[in-house]
Scaffold this motif. Structure first.
Motif, PDB file in Angstrom:
ATOM      1  N   SER A  92      53.305  20.527  61.216  1.00  0.00           N
ATOM      2  CA  SER A  92      54.526  20.862  61.957  1.00  0.00           C
ATOM      3  C   SER A  92      55.427  19.668  62.231  1.00  0.00           C
ATOM      4  N   GLY A  93      54.970  18.445  61.983  1.00  0.00           N
ATOM      5  CA  GLY A  93      55.750  17.268  62.343  1.00  0.00           C
ATOM      6  C   GLY A  93      56.672  16.774  61.245  1.00  0.00           C
ATOM      7  N   ALA A  94      56.923  15.470  61.262  1.00  0.00           N
ATOM      8  CA  ALA A  94      57.912  14.863  60.367  1.00  0.00           C
ATOM      9  C   ALA A  94      57.419  14.778  58.923  1.00  0.00           C
ATOM     10  N   GLN A  95      56.196  15.245  58.655  1.00  0.00           N
ATOM     11  CA  GLN A  95      55.738  15.369  57.265  1.00  0.00           C
ATOM     12  C   GLN A  95      55.536  16.841  56.915  1.00  0.00           C
ATOM     13  N   GLY A  96      55.919  17.731  57.842  1.00  0.00           N
ATOM     14  CA  GLY A  96      55.746  19.163  57.623  1.00  0.00           C
ATOM     15  C   GLY A  96      57.015  19.921  57.978  1.00  0.00           C
ATOM     16  N   MET A  97      56.913  20.740  59.022  1.00  0.00           N
ATOM     17  CA  MET A  97      58.029  21.615  59.361  1.00  0.00           C
ATOM     18  C   MET A  97      59.318  20.856  59.702  1.00  0.00           C
ATOM     19  N   LYS A 114      59.334  23.558  55.643  1.00  0.00           N
ATOM     20  CA  LYS A 114      59.953  24.413  56.661  1.00  0.00           C
ATOM     21  C   LYS A 114      59.115  25.648  56.988  1.00  0.00           C
ATOM     22  N   THR A 115      58.538  26.279  55.995  1.00  0.00           N
ATOM     23  CA  THR A 115      57.764  27.502  56.212  1.00  0.00           C
ATOM     24  C   THR A 115      56.341  27.368  55.679  1.00  0.00           C
ATOM     25  N   GLY A 116      56.206  26.731  54.512  1.00  0.00           N
ATOM     26  CA  GLY A 116      54.923  26.726  53.809  1.00  0.00           C
ATOM     27  C   GLY A 116      53.806  26.067  54.592  1.00  0.00           C
ATOM     28  N   TYR A 120      45.935  30.488  48.109  1.00  0.00           N
ATOM     29  CA  TYR A 120      46.580  31.738  48.514  1.00  0.00           C
ATOM     30  C   TYR A 120      47.851  31.439  49.312  1.00  0.00           C
ATOM     31  N   ALA A 121      47.715  30.530  50.289  1.00  0.00           N
ATOM     32  CA  ALA A 121      48.824  30.246  51.210  1.00  0.00           C
ATOM     33  C   ALA A 121      49.994  29.571  50.498  1.00  0.00           C
ATOM     34  N   ARG A 122      49.698  28.690  49.548  1.00  0.00           N
ATOM     35  CA  ARG A 122      50.783  27.987  48.860  1.00  0.00           C
ATOM     36  C   ARG A 122      51.646  28.980  48.080  1.00  0.00           C
ATOM     37  N   ALA A 123      50.975  29.901  47.372  1.00  0.00           N
ATOM     38  CA  ALA A 123      51.721  30.919  46.615  1.00  0.00           C
ATOM     39  C   ALA A 123      52.450  31.854  47.580  1.00  0.00           C
ATOM     40  N   LEU A 124      51.755  32.253  48.631  1.00  0.00           N
ATOM     41  CA  LEU A 124      52.356  33.156  49.615  1.00  0.00           C
ATOM     42  C   LEU A 124      53.570  32.514  50.287  1.00  0.00           C
TER      43      LEU A 124
END
Lengths: 289, 289
Positions: free
Chosen positions: B144-149, B178-180, B204-208
């Motif tokens: 969720s941080g500066a390397q994620g969301m 942002k979402t993945g 699964y999650a990456r494709a989803l």
């Protein structure tokens, strides 16, 4: 002794921020995170490092939670300074994040700094003991959320439109959330890292936190903005009830001094090793004169 | 089957929010936290609960990280909706927090919801294993941080003033942040709770996640605001490069369908038990038609 160690800790925390933020993308939000974590006395980080030293925890471990609490503190300042909150232009003698960049960057940088704090306390480098990491994170969440720092801020906002002025008890509760809870986390983190009883450091922190807030109220009355690095006289101008407005200048100074004594007494069990933390408590109050 | 479980999970998460937020002070910021966590499909929480079920983790445990990820998601929406960010008036068919209260309350409520997320994953009720709690928190911070969301959001803002339009790779990286990243956290949390290998659920999650973002871009073009619960047509209006603008409508739909197939394939090892997660992947794409 105290000021040497405070300075050395500030430099170590700055170097740690440089290391961590240097790995992130070259984007305005990351530049804003650097700006927001630059400077300041690093008193909270210092409390972590000193508490850790008292419990024989290596500085290479303690630097992680010390940097975490400074990231958390920086996030709260960036969001506090926003136009919709305190609307401050200056912080630590520099333009605030939303003035130097924009509001969106300030919101995001603050958000990411909060997240960073939790990353720094839960990464394996902070402690080889998983329960220590989980406990530090849980305590940090409790200290900074809607039962801690945000509660204090919300009570502060509610006070602006309250029908009756705040009592001393109201202000004490407000400050325990707004400043006290994070100071308590910082002071006790070393005992948690060292897997020891945090009770004496908790007593120290409670007295110190209250003394700190009274000193802050005193600064708003007696300080000048160049020395403080931000605007002063805002509380009196806004007609806000503070420790100073309710107790009077002299009684507030007396109260702060009594709290410093209380803080020092609670460290008796640590002997001479705790001298630096005692000096820190004295420093917190004398900076207001 | 899937829609029943999705509905049951949404109700369980709502009840958990009621329990937790009901303990907090009666203040606007707490009312705003309730408002912001009310409604929505709870897809992220659902992924946690289903992943936990696949690994034999009791729902009484899984509800904690499931509620945590919904709190984290709610924080991101409240801050995203702010005037300085997307400036949205409506969310989930209701006024946004800053419209119903004010900007200061929206900043603080979002801040406290982020903190709450970390509190919910590190409290002992989430798992009796300290390393599971520490690991969930560390992964959540990284996602969720500066390397994620926040990175994804910052890339999104940077794209608005970029000299060249975004490529497909740029958009994929932006959306992964942002979402993945949060979808990945949600889908793998059950494996972490069950102390099993999260790799299949990660695939699964990456494709989803990618399918989800393409579906979102499709919704912005083909949806109507009453159904979506927020404004539509904003991306095209702003001339933003999206999967749809770069691939075209039909190819984007085709790509999303292929990703759903990929997501389902990665669950093969779980057998019939994973049917609900497969349905979830199909749902994510069909909602856009």
């Amino acid at each position: 002794m105290f000021s040497d160690r405070l300075g050395a800790t500030a430099r170590a925390i700055q170097a740690h921020f440089d290391l961590i933020l240097g790995k992130l993308d070259d984007l305005p939000v990351v530049h804003a995170m650097r700006h927001a974590t630059n400077g300041g006395k690093r008193l909270r980080g210092f409390l972590v490092m000193e508490g850790a030293r008292l419990h024989g925890v290596a500085p290479e471990r303690a630097i992680w939670p010390a940097t975490a609490i400074e990231a958390l503190h920086a996030y709260s300042l960036v969001h506090d300074d926003l136009p919709c909150m305190d609307n401050d232009d200056m912080r630590r003698g520099q333009p605030t994040v939303h003035r130097k960049w924009d509001e969106a960057t300030a919101v995001l940088a603050g958000d990411a700094l909060q997240t960073l704090a939790f990353e720094l306390v839960t990464c394996p480098e902070a402690s080889p003991e998983p329960w220590v990491r989980a406990d530090l994170a849980l305590r940090l969440a409790q200290a900074s959320g809607a039962q801690g720092m945000v509660l204090g801020q919300a009570l502060d906002i509610a006070a602006e439109t309250a029908e009756r002025p705040l009592s001393l008890d109201d202000i004490a509760r407000l400050q325990q959330g707004k400043t006290g809870a994070l100071i308590e986390w910082a002071a006790t983190a070393g005992a948690v890292l060292g897997q020891s009883d945090p009770a004496p450091l908790q007593r120290y922190a409670r007295a110190l936190g209250l003394a700190f807030q009274i000193a802050d109220d005193l600064l708003d009355v007696t300080g000048d903005s160049a020395m403080v690095g931000k605007a002063v006289g805002k509380d009196a101008h806004a007609g806000k009830a503070t420790f100073v407005s309710l107790l009077g200048l002299e009684a507030a100074q007396h109260r702060a001094a009594g709290l410093v004594e209380e803080a020092c007494d609670s460290l008796a069990g640590y002997g001479a090793e705790a001298e630096t933390l005692k000096e820190a408590a004295r420093f917190v109050v004398t900076r207001a004169h």
